[in-house]
Design a protein around this motif. Structure first.
Motif, short mmCIF file in Angstrom:
data_model
loop_
_atom_site.label_atom_id
_atom_site.label_comp_id
_atom_site.label_asym_id
_atom_site.label_seq_id
_atom_site.Cartn_x
_atom_site.Cartn_y
_atom_site.Cartn_z
N LYS A 122 0.83 -1.21 0.00
CA LYS A 122 0.00 0.00 0.00
C LYS A 122 0.87 1.26 0.00
CE LYS A 122 -4.10 -1.90 2.29
NZ LYS A 122 -3.65 -3.32 2.36
N LYS A 123 2.11 1.04 0.37
CA LYS A 123 3.03 2.18 0.40
C LYS A 123 4.21 1.92 -0.55
CE LYS A 123 6.03 4.94 3.30
NZ LYS A 123 6.30 5.51 4.61
N VAL A 124 4.67 2.97 -1.24
CA VAL A 124 5.77 2.84 -2.20
C VAL A 124 6.86 3.88 -1.89
CG1 VAL A 124 6.43 2.84 -4.65
CG2 VAL A 124 4.12 2.17 -4.00
N TRP A 125 8.08 3.41 -1.86
CA TRP A 125 9.23 4.30 -1.75
C TRP A 125 9.77 4.57 -3.14
CZ3 TRP A 125 11.26 6.41 2.74
CH2 TRP A 125 10.70 5.92 3.94
N LEU A 126 10.04 5.83 -3.45
CA LEU A 126 10.61 6.18 -4.76
C LEU A 126 12.06 6.59 -4.58
CD1 LEU A 126 7.66 8.22 -6.32
CD2 LEU A 126 8.38 5.88 -6.87
N ILE A 127 12.93 5.95 -5.34
CA ILE A 127 14.38 6.18 -5.20
C ILE A 127 15.00 6.26 -6.59
CG2 ILE A 127 16.53 5.24 -4.21
CD1 ILE A 127 14.81 3.63 -2.25
N PRO A 128 15.88 7.23 -6.85
CA PRO A 128 16.53 7.26 -8.17
C PRO A 128 17.53 6.12 -8.34
CG PRO A 128 17.17 9.19 -6.86
CD PRO A 128 16.28 8.36 -6.00
#
Ligand code: CO
Length: 296
Positions: free
Chosen positions: A224-230
């Motif tokens: 339900k939760k997403v971490w965005l990382i380059p």
């Protein structure tokens, strides 16, 4: 050439067991030209600075120059009064200094458009200036061998946010190219990351492995939760705008629209020690001499 291994040994263990533990710091006396795409985002320079500091453990810092492949970024910085070397200017600078053996290390992630352009540019310079350099070695980009891929996956997994819970997903943003030049290393990397953690996905801004692919795979999970990382050397323009920016079409906005809770970790790959070490290894171990082209 001139790659030495300096052994620093410490004696550890108890009174009964003296176990010497040795950390080998490979050193080279050769000159080094680091080549990266470039960035005009000042905060993104943290990544390059940290990468450079790691190179300085293995190369003489007075023998290091840094060039950008992006003309657009060089022009933009020039308007702001900052001159960054182009690849040709960097090569000329070493030639003027009388450098005989030069190592060129690209900080590109794959053998894509920018890396190939760099190779052609170095070759052209050597052809136009015969006898200037005795040897010019070109180091591989980040992702070439299986070993590279495994080391990158290990480094990236280690650098995941400490607050991330095991049921939270991660989407990494790579760059890629519309002509497909880096598609295969990106897809191999995605498979490797998936094998380490099925909730970690990789998408690209321009390559064929897209945000839509990552979203489709994400929807099959219960996250339900997403971490965005380059998944780029620097957390620059793509990271701040296309990944985490407030515009409707940023990855963060599109995920929120799909009902996901979103957090970001805007840190470039260049800030991760495990990634920096792969570039140093590539710079030291390359045998790809562009002056005398020999085959094994
Ligand atoms: Co771009």
């Amino acid at each position: 050439m001139n790659v030495l291994v300096r052994l620093t040994c410490a004696v550890g263990g108890s009174l009964l067991f003296f176990m010497p533990s040795c950390n080998a710091t490979p050193r080279s006396d050769d000159a080094l030209m680091i080549v990266s795409f470039g960035t005009s985002v000042p905060s993104a320079l943290t990544s390059y600075k940290s990468t450079r500091a790691n190179f300085e453990k293995s190369f003489d810092k007075d023998q290091i120059e840094w060039a950008y492949t992006s003309e657009i970024i060089r022009k933009k910085l020039k308007k702001e009064g900052q001159h960054i070397l182009s690849v040709n200017e960097g090569l000329q600078k070493f030639a003027d200094k009388g450098t005989k053996v030069l190592r060129v290390q690209s900080l590109h992630l794959a053998n894509g458009a920018e890396y190939k352009w760099l190779e052609r540019t170095v070759m052209r310079f050597i052809d136009k200036n015969p006898g200037v350099f005795e040897k010019v070695y070109i180091g591989a980009p980040l992702l070439e061998s299986r070993k590279d891929m495994e080391e990158v996956a290990t480094a990236v997994m280690k650098a995941m946010p400490a607050e991330r819970k095991s049921n939270e997903a991660v989407i990494l943003m790579g760059h890629g190219h519309s002509n497909g030049q880096a598609d295969l290393p990106v897809m191999a990397m995605q498979a490797e990351l998936q094998s380490r953690d099925p909730l970690v996905f990789l998408g690209t801004v321009e390559g064929s492995l897209s945000f839509d692919d990552a979203l489709a795979a994400l929807k099959k999970t219960k996250a339900k939760k997403v971490w965005l990382i380059p998944f780029m050397m620097v957390a620059g323009d793509h990271a701040t705008n296309d990944l985490a920016g407030p515009e409707e079409d940023s990855w963060a906005s599109m995920l929120k629209k799909e009902g996901y809770e979103v957090s970001t970790q805007l840190r470039g790959l260049g800030e991760i020690k495990g990634i920096q070490d792969i570039f140093v290894r590539h710079a030291l171990e390359t045998k790809d001499d562009m002056v005398k082209i020999e085959k094994e």
